[in-house]
Design a protein around this motif. Structure first.
Motif, PDB file in Angstrom:
ATOM      1  N   SER A  47       0.819  -1.215   0.000  1.00 12.48           N
ATOM      2  CA  SER A  47       0.000   0.000   0.000  1.00 12.48           C
ATOM      3  C   SER A  47       0.853   1.264   0.000  1.00 12.48           C
ATOM      4  N   GLY A  48       2.170   1.108   0.153  1.00 18.09           N
ATOM      5  CA  GLY A  48       3.060   2.270   0.136  1.00 18.09           C
ATOM      6  C   GLY A  48       3.417   2.798   1.513  1.00 18.09           C
ATOM      7  N   LYS A  49       3.244   1.971   2.554  1.00 18.36           N
ATOM      8  CA  LYS A  49       3.522   2.409   3.931  1.00 18.36           C
ATOM      9  C   LYS A  49       4.978   2.837   4.107  1.00 18.36           C
ATOM     10  N   THR A  50       5.888   1.957   3.691  1.00 16.41           N
ATOM     11  CA  THR A  50       7.311   2.239   3.882  1.00 16.41           C
ATOM     12  C   THR A  50       7.749   3.438   3.055  1.00 16.41           C
ATOM     13  N   THR A  51       7.219   3.559   1.845  1.00 16.14           N
ATOM     14  CA  THR A  51       7.546   4.710   0.997  1.00 16.14           C
ATOM     15  C   THR A  51       7.126   6.010   1.671  1.00 16.14           C
ATOM     16  N   ALA A  52       5.918   6.020   2.248  1.00 17.90           N
ATOM     17  CA  ALA A  52       5.426   7.221   2.928  1.00 17.90           C
ATOM     18  C   ALA A  52       6.267   7.533   4.163  1.00 17.90           C
ATOM     19  N   LEU A  53       6.632   6.498   4.919  1.00 19.21           N
ATOM     20  CA  LEU A  53       7.457   6.712   6.117  1.00 19.21           C
ATOM     21  C   LEU A  53       8.814   7.299   5.731  1.00 19.21           C
ATOM     22  N   ARG A  54       9.440   6.710   4.708  1.00 13.89           N
ATOM     23  CA  ARG A  54      10.749   7.207   4.266  1.00 13.89           C
ATOM     24  C   ARG A  54      10.651   8.658   3.809  1.00 13.89           C
ATOM     25  N   ALA A  55       9.588   8.977   3.077  1.00 10.41           N
ATOM     26  CA  ALA A  55       9.422  10.340   2.572  1.00 10.41           C
ATOM     27  C   ALA A  55       9.220  11.334   3.714  1.00 10.41           C
ATOM     28  N   ALA A  56       8.448  10.933   4.724  1.00 15.22           N
ATOM     29  CA  ALA A  56       8.140  11.831   5.842  1.00 15.22           C
ATOM     30  C   ALA A  56       9.308  12.001   6.802  1.00 15.22           C
ATOM     31  N   SER A  57      10.278  11.096   6.760  1.00 13.69           N
ATOM     32  CA  SER A  57      11.386  11.145   7.720  1.00 13.69           C
ATOM     33  C   SER A  57      12.219  12.420   7.599  1.00 13.69           C
ATOM     34  N   VAL A  58      12.145  13.115   6.447  1.00 13.33           N
ATOM     35  CA  VAL A  58      12.909  14.366   6.297  1.00 13.33           C
ATOM     36  C   VAL A  58      12.428  15.433   7.269  1.00 13.33           C
ATOM     37  N   PHE A  59      11.207  15.286   7.789  1.00 14.90           N
ATOM     38  CA  PHE A  59      10.644  16.302   8.672  1.00 14.90           C
ATOM     39  C   PHE A  59      11.190  16.227  10.098  1.00 14.90           C
ATOM     40  N   ILE A  60      11.867  15.132  10.445  1.00 19.45           N
ATOM     41  CA  ILE A  60      12.482  15.038  11.770  1.00 19.45           C
ATOM     42  C   ILE A  60      13.608  16.067  11.853  1.00 19.45           C
ATOM     43  N   ASN A  61      13.752  16.695  13.009  1.00 22.02           N
ATOM     44  CA  ASN A  61      14.775  17.722  13.203  1.00 22.02           C
ATOM     45  C   ASN A  61      16.139  17.250  12.680  1.00 22.02           C
ATOM     46  N   PRO A  62      16.797  18.052  11.825  1.00 24.58           N
ATOM     47  CA  PRO A  62      18.079  17.634  11.237  1.00 24.58           C
ATOM     48  C   PRO A  62      19.155  17.290  12.262  1.00 24.58           C
ATOM     49  N   SER A  63      19.058  17.836  13.471  1.00 24.78           N
ATOM     50  CA  SER A  63      20.072  17.561  14.497  1.00 24.78           C
ATOM     51  C   SER A  63      19.728  16.342  15.349  1.00 24.78           C
ATOM     52  N   ALA A  64      18.605  15.693  15.066  1.00 24.72           N
ATOM     53  CA  ALA A  64      18.153  14.562  15.885  1.00 24.72           C
ATOM     54  C   ALA A  64      19.017  13.329  15.665  1.00 24.72           C
ATOM     55  N   LYS A  65      19.102  12.501  16.710  1.00 24.08           N
ATOM     56  CA  LYS A  65      19.720  11.181  16.577  1.00 24.08           C
ATOM     57  C   LYS A  65      18.614  10.176  16.292  1.00 24.08           C
TER      58      LYS A  65
END
Length: 553
Positions: A301-319
């Protein structure tokens, strides 16, 4: 679209032969360097495109049938008897001193051996050959330049790469590769849907031999004692192999889920209609403020694709710590720990998702990403969220109700009162659009988990976004309806209840930023990542004004 460039034909004699065969059949094909999503609307097509030298694909529509997907490869053209002679000849030339550690070194070594074994004789016809004997042993093989080039490419594809499967692996437009037993291999094409290929297995013996060789190549041998293997190919694609007719009624089979090193961006998903810019902006705010989001849906259904795409929104300095069975998650953050499970020998030395998730809690991550939650690891994920470690994950469930049923039932058994530790649930599915009849992926809803009422034994959640199928439109319930924005995010920002409209304005502004990226066709993953980093650095308004000024030029 155009005819094949003469340079390409000169460098690829197998392609030249294939096109000549098409001409004799009264057929033609257009040549393109790249496909486009606009081609999805084509009803009739015959297209050739490259997937990396020396491989090409000819994809052709067929009335009332799946489209045909023909691999144009030296490997499929070189006669079997020539390959056997060459293989024996090369084996005699190899010495113990010849060694390699990389693909490049392996390919270089084979080319040197082929230079020694092949002798060019242009008096011979295509695919004719003449063994040159010395003391009763074939010392060299004479062939014309065309045949020699085809032999060389065939050997390299077979020994260094994945032979028959290499074209599928290189084709960026392929999502899944399926061999269901004796007969043709099928592929799922991103542009043209399900296709039947010209690669097939004629009998069970041939298929079994291929599967055994493939399993050995990836370092996970199969046999009758251990007939099922899950593994990763060198490019990261997932492969499942089932060997023999004991456990599969139609005999050996395999399925490959393709992996793309370059992730689909959130702007791509917006441009394709998978989600709206407002939904993406909402995910952006949620991830910026440490909310746990699970991406749910059926298989493919594209779950992993959506998760990967949204991961850019996590703070760039985050671990970030990512945990997977097979490595699929790719995040652009520098402080990223990537961990994968390990299957030990004879049940010893196994490292499971459960083990890795427990270990991740000691690594002080700002975000934990779990490729797919299926069982006992869900309880550890909830412990992580409860102790302040937000979790992104995919989960097989077609609705919020089904998600809660699975989480609170066997074998996971999360207490009902803990469910609201999970903040947000995105439901995605592959749907057939009424307007076009095409199957597309759509975010069906984004839901906020509010809590559980033990008195009424009901779970409360808010469907903040939903997809209207008849209009193919993503709808937002509007201001005043978001529990997370108006309570949790507002509190974190120190905004008073009377000024909650400021948070919604931030939502609209970020959606506008994403819309401008889509409108200007700057949708690649790196551009989106740079834009998100800039927002974190200088603020939403400054980035929005910059993009608007560029748009006006």
């Amino acid at each position: 679209m155009s005819s094949v460039p003469s340079r390409v034909l000169m460098e690829n004699p197998h392609l030249r032969m294939y096109i000549e065969e098409l001409r004799l059949q009264g057929k033609t094909a257009s040549y393109v360097e790249q496909l486009s999503r606009e081609m999805r609307s084509l009803r009739s097509f015959s297209i050739i495109y490259p997937v990396g030298d020396p491989l090409f694909i000819h994809i052709e529509s067929r009335p009332s049938e799946r489209s045909s997907y023909n691999v144009i490869s030296p490997f499929t053209m070189a006669p079997m008897e020539i390959n056997k002679i060459v293989e024996k000849g090369l084996a005699r030339l190899i010495t113990p001193e010849m060694d390699y550690t990389t693909r490049e070194e392996h390919e270089k070594l084979l080319n040197e051996l082929l230079d020694m074994f092949l002798e060019i004789d242009d008096t011979l016809e295509d695919f004719d050959y003449k063994p040159i004997y010395r003391k009763g042993i074939v010392e060299k093989l004479a062939a014309n330049q065309t045949t020699a080039d085809i032999i060389r490419n065939s050997v390299i594809l077979d020994k260094v790469y994945l032979g028959t499967l290499e074209a599928f692996i290189r084709d960026q437009y392929i999502e899944d590769i399926s061999c269901n037993g004796v007969g043709p291999i099928f592929v799922e094409h991103k542009i043209f849907g399900s296709c039947e290929t010209n690669i097939s297995f004629s009998d069970q013996e041939e298929l079994d031999a291929f599967v055994v060789k493939l399993a050995e190549r990836i370092g996970r041998p199969v046999n009758f004692r251990k007939p099922i293997v899950d593994a990763s190919l060198p490019d990261g694609s997932r492969i499942n192999i089932v060997f023999g007719s004991d456990v599969s009624r139609h005999g050996s089979n395999f399925t490959i889920r393709k992996f793309s090193e370059k992730p689909v961006s959130i702007a791509d998903l917006i441009s394709w209609g998978t989600m709206s810019s407002l939904e993406a902006a909402y995910l952006w705010i949620m991830l910026e403020h440490g909310m746990s989001i699970w991406f749910c849906g059926e298989t493919a259904s594209g779950k992993t694709t959506a998760l990967r795409a949204a991961s850019v929104f996590i703070n760039p300095s985050a671990k970030i710590v990512s945990i997977e069975d097979t490595p699929e998650i790719v995040v652009p953050h520098e402080n990223w720990v990537r961990e994968v499970t390990r299957q030990g020998e004879q049940g010893e030395g196994d490292i499971t998702l459960f083990d890795l998730l427990k270990a991740a809690l000691r690594q002080r991550p700002n975000y934990i990403i779990v490729g797919e939650i299926r069982g006992a690891e869900a309880s550890v994920a909830f412990q992580a969220m409860q102790t302040g470690h937000p979790v992104l994950a995919t989960f097989h469930a077609g609705s919020v109700e089904k998600l809660i049923q699975r989480l609170t039932g066997d074998p996971i058994n999360i207490p009902k009162t803990y469910i609201d530790i999970l903040n947000c649930v995105l439901i995605q599915s592959a749907v057939r659009l009424p307007s076009t009849g095409k199957v597309e992926r759509r975010v069906l809803s984004i839901n906020e988990i509010v809590g559980y009422d033990p008195t009424t034994q009901r779970f409360d959640y808010i469907e903040l976004f939903n997809w209207e199928s008849s209009a193919d439109k993503h709808e937002f319930r509007g201001e005043g309806n978001s529990y997370l924005l108006e309570n949790k995010v507002r509190t974190m920002l120190g905004v008073s209840p009377r000024e909650v409209h400021r948070i919604y304005q931030e939502l609209y502004d970020r959606a506008q930023i994403l819309d401008l990226l889509v409108k200007s066709k700057n949708t690649d993953f790196e551009t989106v990542w740079r834009t998100v980093k800039e927002v974190y650095h200088v603020g939403t308004q400054n980035v929005l004004e910059k993009l608007e000024s560029v748009q006006r030029i």
